[in-house]
Design an enzyme around this catalytic site. Structure first.
Site, PDB file in Angstrom:
ATOM      1  CB  SER A  70      24.656  34.809  43.463  1.00  0.00           C
ATOM      2  OG  SER A  70      25.858  35.302  42.912  1.00  0.00           O
ATOM      3  CB  THR A  71      26.978  37.344  46.848  1.00  0.00           C
ATOM      4  OG1 THR A  71      27.263  37.787  45.524  1.00  0.00           O
ATOM      5  CG2 THR A  71      28.052  37.850  47.803  1.00  0.00           C
TER       6      THR A  71
ATOM      7  CG  HIS B 266      25.534  33.336  39.901  1.00  0.00           C
ATOM      8  ND1 HIS B 266      24.826  34.460  40.277  1.00  0.00           N
ATOM      9  CD2 HIS B 266      24.764  32.721  38.971  1.00  0.00           C
ATOM     10  CE1 HIS B 266      23.693  34.515  39.606  1.00  0.00           C
ATOM     11  NE2 HIS B 266      23.632  33.459  38.816  1.00  0.00           N
TER      12      HIS B 266
ATOM     13  CG  MET C 255      26.132  40.940  44.614  1.00  0.00           C
ATOM     14  SD  MET C 255      27.626  41.750  43.996  1.00  0.00           S
ATOM     15  CE  MET C 255      28.532  40.370  43.310  1.00  0.00           C
TER      16      MET C 255
ATOM     17  CG  ASP D 283      20.631  34.587  36.919  1.00  0.00           C
ATOM     18  OD1 ASP D 283      19.820  34.559  35.973  1.00  0.00           O
ATOM     19  OD2 ASP D 283      21.419  33.661  37.171  1.00  0.00           O
TER      20      ASP D 283
END
Length: 368
Positions: free
Chosen positions: A186-187, A213, A308, A311
């Site tokens: 993600s991030t 994401h 972050m 998940d």
């Protein structure tokens, strides 16, 4: 918060509506303060010298000096100052955002599509608040430390490190090789993937499935950007296609992606669905990981990387029980040590390595 340093934010946008909305949101977030505003990049750089913000919210498309030009200056002169990009849901906006992330932007949010100002402000706050908290955590800003970033993590119960007792993994550890690689990120992901994936050889011999994401349109730009850098072919996944070795499939934004049996009963194919978000994510790492576990018992390499929230944790629990080999990115090389943290604490991860060693571990697992 008395006596604690707050996270200082400079708002840079050529549109007064967004400058006002973002400024209002920042003043509502505990532990965050508005350093000032600027209506183009040139003015922003002039203000940075005196205001010394921790982070900018930065519009990509601006007159005089656009967001990408500002980022280049930040990287050269103020490398410790972060940036969260504001982008539009267009092909051009997504391509520019990929470049911004490669230049070191912390993350990005979409400009709201809603018509009402109140709804738009609410949408900005929902996206911006967890990002600012995650950035503060990554930089050790006291006023926001200790707060959970993104989706709340599950309560952690320590379990012993794995000894490969799940299913047939005890017998196959060190002997079997993986036939698929699946990655959750993600991030910080686009930048991390642009460093890691080019290290994989073009003859890897297995398919690679990734959930990053991102919203729709942006995942296609990401795939196109990565494809130019990699020996493997990188593409945005399409519904119904059989997965092939030496191809990297990126889940499309706004869809859930899973594996299902092919029409011939032998191959595996991709199915894209409109199933609801999991962990507030669509695509979701958990959703993909579970389906991979159904078809590749004892023959999966799973990788959990910077991001972050949590998940991927539940999906890794499933993969662990189905004898997957699990690689986690280490804290020091993560932009945000969120997604790999809980699986590591739970003992799900077989090996923890820095970003520059992940490709090597993947190759080892598929070339045994």
């Amino acid at each position: 918060m008395i006596g604690m340093k707050k996270l200082s934010v400079l708002v840079v946008d050529d549109t007064i509506v967004y400058r006002k909305a973002i400024s209002d949101v920042i003043e509502e977030i505990p532990g965050v303060e508005l350093a000032g505003v600027a209506h183009n990049g040139k003015i922003a750089l002039a203000k940075i010298k005196t205001l010394q913000p921790d982070i900018l919210t930065l519009d990509i498309e601006m007159p005089v000096m656009n967001g990408l030009e500002v980022l280049q200056e930040l990287r050269a002169k103020y490398p410790k100052i972060g940036a969260i990009m504001l982008s539009t849901l267009t092909a051009e906006g997504s391509d520019m955002t990929m470049k911004a992330l490669e230049l070191g932007a912390f993350d990005f949010i979409l400009k709201p599509q809603t018509k009402g100002q109140a709804e738009g402000k609410k949408a900005i706050k929902q996206l911006l608040q967890p990002m600012l908290k995650a950035f503060a955590q990554s930089r050790g800003v006291p006023a926001l430390r200790g707060k959970t970033t993104g989706t709340a993590r599950p309560s952690v119960t320590k379990v012993p490190p794995r000894k490969f007792t799940s299913l047939n993994r005890k017998k196959t550890a060190g002997k079997s090789k993986s036939e698929i690689v699946t990655i959750g990120i993600s991030t910080g992901g686009p930048n991390a993937l642009s460093q890691m994936l080019p290290q994989l050889p073009g003859d890897l011999g297995v398919p690679v499935l990734i959930v990053q994401h991102m919203p729709p349109v942006f995942t296609k730009s990401l795939a196109n950007s990565l494809d130019k850098k990699c020996a493997l072919h990188v593409k945005e996944a399409e519904d119904g296609e059989n997965i092939l070795p030496n191809v990297v499939y990126i889940a499309p934004g706004g869809k859930q992606m899973k594996l299902v049996a092919g029409l011939d009963g032998q191959n595996r194919r991709i199915k894209l669905t409109n199933d609801p978000p999991e962990n507030s994510c669509k695509p979701s790492v958990d959703y993909l990981f579970r389906s991979v576990g159904d078809y590749y018992v004892g023959r999966t390499t799973a990788v959990i990387m910077t991001g972050m929230g949590s998940d991927g944790t539940k999906g890794l629990a499933v993969l662990r029980d189905k004898a997957a080999y699990i690689i986690g990115q280490d804290e020091a090389s993560c932009v945000v040590y969120g997604m790999p943290k809980t699986p590591a604490e739970l003992g799900y991860i077989d090996t923890v390595v820095p970003l520059n060693k992940i490709a090597e571990e993947i190759v080892k697992s598929v070339k045994k």
